[in-house]
Design an enzyme around this catalytic site. Structure first.
Site, PDB file in Angstrom:
ATOM      1  N   LYS A 251      -0.522  -4.392  -3.083  1.00 29.97           N
ATOM      2  CA  LYS A 251      -1.802  -3.864  -2.612  1.00 29.97           C
ATOM      3  C   LYS A 251      -1.938  -2.457  -3.184  1.00 29.97           C
ATOM      4  O   LYS A 251      -1.502  -1.483  -2.594  1.00 29.97           O
ATOM      5  CB  LYS A 251      -1.837  -3.867  -1.085  1.00 29.97           C
ATOM      6  CG  LYS A 251      -3.221  -3.675  -0.470  1.00 29.97           C
ATOM      7  CD  LYS A 251      -3.536  -2.221  -0.289  1.00 29.97           C
ATOM      8  CE  LYS A 251      -4.848  -2.022   0.438  1.00 29.97           C
ATOM      9  NZ  LYS A 251      -5.188  -0.585   0.582  1.00 29.97           N
TER      10      LYS A 251
ATOM     11  N   SER B  90       0.817  -1.209   0.000  1.00 30.65           N
ATOM     12  CA  SER B  90       0.000   0.000   0.000  1.00 30.65           C
ATOM     13  C   SER B  90       0.855   1.264   0.000  1.00 30.65           C
ATOM     14  O   SER B  90       1.591   1.518  -0.936  1.00 30.65           O
ATOM     15  CB  SER B  90      -0.962  -0.049   1.199  1.00 30.65           C
ATOM     16  OG  SER B  90      -1.959   0.920   1.095  1.00 30.65           O
TER      17      SER B  90
ATOM     18  N   ASP C  53      10.791   5.282  -9.690  1.00 28.65           N
ATOM     19  CA  ASP C  53      10.473   5.799 -11.024  1.00 28.65           C
ATOM     20  C   ASP C  53      11.090   7.164 -11.285  1.00 28.65           C
ATOM     21  O   ASP C  53      11.376   7.514 -12.439  1.00 28.65           O
ATOM     22  CB  ASP C  53       8.951   5.882 -11.206  1.00 28.65           C
ATOM     23  CG  ASP C  53       8.344   4.556 -11.620  1.00 28.65           C
ATOM     24  OD1 ASP C  53       9.085   3.561 -11.703  1.00 28.65           O
ATOM     25  OD2 ASP C  53       7.119   4.505 -11.863  1.00 28.65           O
TER      26      ASP C  53
END
Length: 551
Positions: free
Chosen positions: A409, A384, A395
């Site tokens: 999740k 999460s 990224d």
């Protein structure tokens, strides 16, 4: 005796590896966090109250749930779950009406409402329960909250596994974990002598009056607590902010002393937000474990980064953010934590059925870490919000991620408080990494995988960095796959098999990279492998001198 009570203060002072030290702290944290009491309310079932409660709950689900769902389906699922209270209750659906039976005997029949109005279906549900109560001894003895819990457990059973209903006292505990509570700022375990304080949190009332780890609370407001349960003790220690509580404490005069002195502390409760950040400096590297995300996480993280900068100055080589076993928490805190390290670009985007679920969060502050390298550790239980932070740093090329494929999740829950002070958490959006892929079902693929059969030691990682086998390419890590394409997802996740056990190898690799600039550049893909072999070899000699574990 609680599971973590075997950690004596003496044990905590022994030389431990970084992983062992963090594991001890995390275990104590969990014991403290889970110690709040849960008691079923004695409230009697009331049809009017139940109708209002069910109506609001149905409204929230039908409006905000990520997939469109019929209110009739929710009501019928809730009614069907009444058999968990009394298995002799049966709800028969005939297509346009339902019949309530008890022990095989029909009790009542209700025609379905003409429209999908939540209140109409809530009234039907409450009326059906009323008829059951007239015949079932189990229902006559059940509290209102027990009946509400049965209905809402049936409702959320029609949703995804991350949607949930929390009864009032559990909901209060949830709110305390997210937002804080009136308390003292201690972590303790229940022992025969009383409440044994394991640690005292920084900048809390307990610290300000001089309570210490090792103290044993034997009375609260002059009432003996030694025979009380942990839940009951916690209930006495917590209270409204600015209220006062008297603690009678046993304290050894010295570490080795047998004799204990009895002390009394008068403490004024303040708002306590559970600390989720643990900072351990070592060899000019800042190890920071983030165990969850609550309202204080970013503030505490900023404080620990600043502390590392002040302590180590120009010698500070970088940061290791340990997100292993971090199950998540507040989305807003994960975003603001990422913003501490990312100067610009997207942090995360969320998308769902409700228009308000479409959100794009960008970085808008300076890099608080001043450009120093960041390593992120993840494992199968990083989920999460921790995956949001890891993906954002990865990224944006702000951090190298090490470990195994994370949990996957990738959904956001919106939490609503209901009239009885309970909560219903509804999945209303999926979140996407900055590069665009959906995290749900796939997780974060590390740059450097430590769970492949070909990786057993730091030397194995070095060899794969030099050969170009590592890091895993961004094209592979960020490929977009449909959540329902299970075969493709499993193949992707197999690149770096999940591991739930934190490994010292992950820490050793992270430290090796921060101590060896040329290898760090290889891990970032900044240098060509053939041209840097000689530099990398020289750096390996330096890294080989590092201890196997951090003391």
């Amino acid at each position: 005796m609680p599971f973590c009570s075997f950690f004596s203060l003496r044990n905590l002072t022994r030389p431990l590896s970084l992983r062992s030290r963090i594991s001890c702290l995390a275990l104590i944290f969990l014991t403290a966090a889970c110690s709040a009491p849960y008691h079923s309310s004695n409230q009697v079932y009331d049809k009017k109250t139940a109708t209002a409660l069910f109506s609001q709950g149905f409204d929230y689900v039908t409006e905000y749930y990520i997939d469109e769902i019929d209110v009739s389906r929710l009501a019928l699922a809730g009614l069907d779950n009444l058999s968990t209270i009394d298995p002799d209750v049966e709800i028969l659906d005939s297509g346009n009406a339902l019949t309530v039976s008890y022990d095989g005997v029909p009790l009542s029949r209700y025609s379905y409402p003409d429209d999908l109005n939540s209140r109409s279906w809530a009234l039907l549900t409450a009326s059906a329960i009323e008829s059951v109560k007239q015949q079932s001894p189990d229902f006559q003895q059940a509290t209102g909250e027990q009946i509400y819990l049965a209905v809402f457990d049936g409702v959320v059973g029609e949703l995804d596994r991350f949607s949930r209903y929390s009864a009032p006292e559990q909901a209060t505990n949830n709110r305390d974990s997210r937002n804080g509570f009136g308390g003292l700022g201690i972590r303790y375990v229940k022992e025969e002598q009383g409440a044994h304080i394991i640690s005292v949190m920084e900048n809390t009332p307990a610290e300000s009056v001089g309570l210490k780890a090792g103290d044993i609370i034997i009375a609260v407001n002059h009432s003996d607590i030694r025979k009380l349960s942990e839940d009951s003790i916690t209930h006495l220690l917590k209270g409204p902010e600015n209220s006062r509580v008297s603690l009678t404490v046993l304290r050894k005069e010295t570490e080795s002393a047998v004799k204990q002195q009895q002390l009394i502390f008068e403490v004024t409760r303040k708002r306590i937000v559970i600390q989720t950040i643990t900072y351990i400096p070592h060899d000019n590297i800042a190890y920071i474990q983030i165990s969850g995300f609550n309202k204080s996480t970013t503030t505490s993280l900023r404080s620990k980064v600043r502390k590392a900068q002040k302590e180590m100055g120009k010698d500070l080589k970088g940061y290791i953010l340990d997100l292993r076993n971090n199950g998540g928490g507040l989305l807003s805190e994960a975003i603001s934590a990422a913003d501490l390290f990312i100067p610009n670009g997207t942090i995360v985007s969320t998308r769902g059925r409700h228009p308000d679920s479409h959100q794009y969060n960008d970085a808008h502050s300076t890099d608080f870490a001043q450009g120093l390298p960041v390593i992120v550790l993840v494992n199968a239980y990083s989920a999460s919000s921790s995956e949001i932070l890891a993906a954002a740093l990865q990224d944006s090329e702000r951090a190298i991620v090490i470990g195994s494929n994370s949990f996957g999740k990738g959904t956001v829950q919106k939490v609503f408080e209901l009239p009885n002070r309970s909560e219903i958490a509804i999945t209303w959006a999926r979140f996407h990494a900055p590069s665009g892929y959906a995290i749900q079902g796939r997780g974060i693929i590390p740059d450097i995988c430590t769970t492949n059969s070909s990786v057993k030691t730091v030397d194995d990682v070095i060899a794969q960095l030099k050969s170009g086998t590592l890091p895993i390419s961004s094209e592979t890590r960020t490929v977009s796959l449909l959540p329902e394409d299970e075969d493709a997802l499993e193949k992707l996740k197999a690149i770096c098999p999940q591991s739930a056990q934190p490994s010292e190898l992950e820490e050793d690799v992270a430290e090796m990279l921060l101590m060896t600039p040329a290898l760090l550049s290889l891990a970032k893909g900044e240098l060509e492998h053939g041209k840097t072999r000689e530099i990398a070899d020289e750096s390996v000699e330096e890294s080989a001198q590092l201890p196997e574990t951090i003391q």
